[in-house]
Design a protein around this motif. Structure first.
Motif, PDB file in Angstrom:
ATOM      1  N   GLU A 117       0.849  -1.184   0.000  1.00  0.00           N
ATOM      2  CA  GLU A 117       0.000   0.000   0.000  1.00  0.00           C
ATOM      3  C   GLU A 117       0.883   1.231   0.000  1.00  0.00           C
ATOM      4  O   GLU A 117       1.772   1.372   0.844  1.00  0.00           O
ATOM      5  CB  GLU A 117      -0.908   0.015   1.222  1.00  0.00           C
ATOM      6  CG  GLU A 117      -1.858   1.193   1.228  1.00  0.00           C
ATOM      7  CD  GLU A 117      -2.897   1.127   2.332  1.00  0.00           C
ATOM      8  OE1 GLU A 117      -3.726   2.045   2.392  1.00  0.00           O
ATOM      9  OE2 GLU A 117      -2.890   0.154   3.118  1.00  0.00           O
ATOM     10  N   SER A 118       0.640   2.090  -0.955  1.00  0.00           N
ATOM     11  CA  SER A 118       1.302   3.387  -1.029  1.00  0.00           C
ATOM     12  C   SER A 118       0.357   4.414  -0.425  1.00  0.00           C
ATOM     13  O   SER A 118      -0.811   4.481  -0.816  1.00  0.00           O
ATOM     14  CB  SER A 118       1.582   3.729  -2.497  1.00  0.00           C
ATOM     15  OG  SER A 118       1.862   5.096  -2.638  1.00  0.00           O
ATOM     16  N   ARG A 119       0.848   5.190   0.539  1.00  0.00           N
ATOM     17  CA  ARG A 119       0.030   6.223   1.174  1.00  0.00           C
ATOM     18  C   ARG A 119       0.797   7.544   1.103  1.00  0.00           C
ATOM     19  O   ARG A 119       1.943   7.626   1.535  1.00  0.00           O
ATOM     20  CB  ARG A 119      -0.286   5.863   2.624  1.00  0.00           C
ATOM     21  CG  ARG A 119      -1.118   4.578   2.723  1.00  0.00           C
ATOM     22  CD  ARG A 119      -1.489   4.232   4.140  1.00  0.00           C
ATOM     23  NE  ARG A 119      -2.344   5.225   4.761  1.00  0.00           N
ATOM     24  CZ  ARG A 119      -3.668   5.277   4.648  1.00  0.00           C
ATOM     25  NH1 ARG A 119      -4.304   4.391   3.902  1.00  0.00           N
ATOM     26  NH2 ARG A 119      -4.367   6.211   5.266  1.00  0.00           N
ATOM     27  N   LEU A 138      -1.103  -1.936  -4.279  1.00  0.00           N
ATOM     28  CA  LEU A 138      -0.263  -2.318  -5.404  1.00  0.00           C
ATOM     29  C   LEU A 138       0.145  -3.786  -5.311  1.00  0.00           C
ATOM     30  O   LEU A 138       0.347  -4.307  -4.205  1.00  0.00           O
ATOM     31  CB  LEU A 138       1.004  -1.457  -5.414  1.00  0.00           C
ATOM     32  CG  LEU A 138       0.802   0.056  -5.304  1.00  0.00           C
ATOM     33  CD1 LEU A 138       2.125   0.757  -4.999  1.00  0.00           C
ATOM     34  CD2 LEU A 138       0.207   0.595  -6.593  1.00  0.00           C
ATOM     35  N   THR A 139       0.274  -4.423  -6.460  1.00  0.00           N
ATOM     36  CA  THR A 139       0.843  -5.771  -6.508  1.00  0.00           C
ATOM     37  C   THR A 139       2.135  -5.704  -7.317  1.00  0.00           C
ATOM     38  O   THR A 139       2.183  -5.038  -8.352  1.00  0.00           O
ATOM     39  CB  THR A 139      -0.133  -6.790  -7.141  1.00  0.00           C
ATOM     40  OG1 THR A 139      -0.483  -6.351  -8.443  1.00  0.00           O
ATOM     41  CG2 THR A 139      -1.384  -6.960  -6.300  1.00  0.00           C
ATOM     42  N   PRO A 140       3.181  -6.392  -6.867  1.00  0.00           N
ATOM     43  CA  PRO A 140       4.443  -6.340  -7.592  1.00  0.00           C
ATOM     44  C   PRO A 140       4.369  -7.092  -8.908  1.00  0.00           C
ATOM     45  O   PRO A 140       3.633  -8.071  -9.039  1.00  0.00           O
ATOM     46  CB  PRO A 140       5.440  -7.006  -6.639  1.00  0.00           C
ATOM     47  CG  PRO A 140       4.648  -7.635  -5.558  1.00  0.00           C
ATOM     48  CD  PRO A 140       3.256  -7.134  -5.634  1.00  0.00           C
ATOM     49  N   THR A 141       5.123  -6.633  -9.869  1.00  0.00           N
ATOM     50  CA  THR A 141       5.229  -7.314 -11.149  1.00  0.00           C
ATOM     51  C   THR A 141       6.107  -8.563 -10.996  1.00  0.00           C
ATOM     52  O   THR A 141       6.801  -8.715  -9.980  1.00  0.00           O
ATOM     53  CB  THR A 141       5.861  -6.389 -12.205  1.00  0.00           C
ATOM     54  OG1 THR A 141       7.184  -6.049 -11.748  1.00  0.00           O
ATOM     55  CG2 THR A 141       5.036  -5.136 -12.419  1.00  0.00           C
ATOM     56  N   LEU A 194      -5.852  -8.636   1.189  1.00  0.00           N
ATOM     57  CA  LEU A 194      -6.805  -7.544   1.401  1.00  0.00           C
ATOM     58  C   LEU A 194      -7.566  -7.737   2.716  1.00  0.00           C
ATOM     59  O   LEU A 194      -7.864  -6.757   3.411  1.00  0.00           O
ATOM     60  CB  LEU A 194      -7.782  -7.454   0.229  1.00  0.00           C
ATOM     61  CG  LEU A 194      -7.183  -7.005  -1.092  1.00  0.00           C
ATOM     62  CD1 LEU A 194      -8.245  -7.099  -2.201  1.00  0.00           C
ATOM     63  CD2 LEU A 194      -6.633  -5.593  -0.999  1.00  0.00           C
ATOM     64  N   ALA A 195      -7.849  -8.980   3.065  1.00  0.00           N
ATOM     65  CA  ALA A 195      -8.553  -9.258   4.323  1.00  0.00           C
ATOM     66  C   ALA A 195      -7.698  -8.845   5.525  1.00  0.00           C
ATOM     67  O   ALA A 195      -8.209  -8.274   6.487  1.00  0.00           O
ATOM     68  CB  ALA A 195      -8.910 -10.741   4.412  1.00  0.00           C
TER      69      ALA A 195
END
Length: 108
Positions: free
Chosen positions: A4-6, A99-102, A61-62
């Motif tokens: 998570e980018s904040r 975000l999910t990493p590539t 996410l949970a």
């Protein structure tokens, strides 16, 4: 893993108050609630130098939902946030991205 980018856009002149709150209160409460910070950054060159950007790591996410809700509703956090804002609002707005990493990311 989800990241998570904040980005916290501060009211002008209030970035020092935000940084102090993170150093003295927020990080301890993150630890209490099992929230895993990856890194914290201020803007050296960019649109505004009144920002704090940080990243959090989540298993799912949970997990994010349960841990973030517990943190956000913690009476200790609510009291500390209110106390830190006695001299006025600190954060004008927050931008958050999950975000999910590539496949080629070092963060995988």
């Amino acid at each position: 893993m989800i990241y998570e980018s904040r980005v916290y856009h501060c009211v002008p002149g209030r970035l020092p108050a935000l940084l102090k709150r993170f150093e003295t209160v927020t990080l301890k409460l993150f630890e209490k609630h099992g929230i895993r910070p990856v890194g914290f950054f201020t803007t050296l060159i960019g649109e505004s130098n009144q920002e704090l950007t940080y990243f959090l790591a989540w298993e799912s996410l949970a997990e994010r939902e349960s841990r973030w809700t517990a943190f956000a509703t913690d009476p200790e956090w609510l009291a500390a946030r209110a106390k830190s804002e006695e001299d006025g609002q600190i954060v004008a707005n927050i931008v958050s991205q999950l975000l999910t990493p590539t496949a080629f990311s070092a963060m995988r």
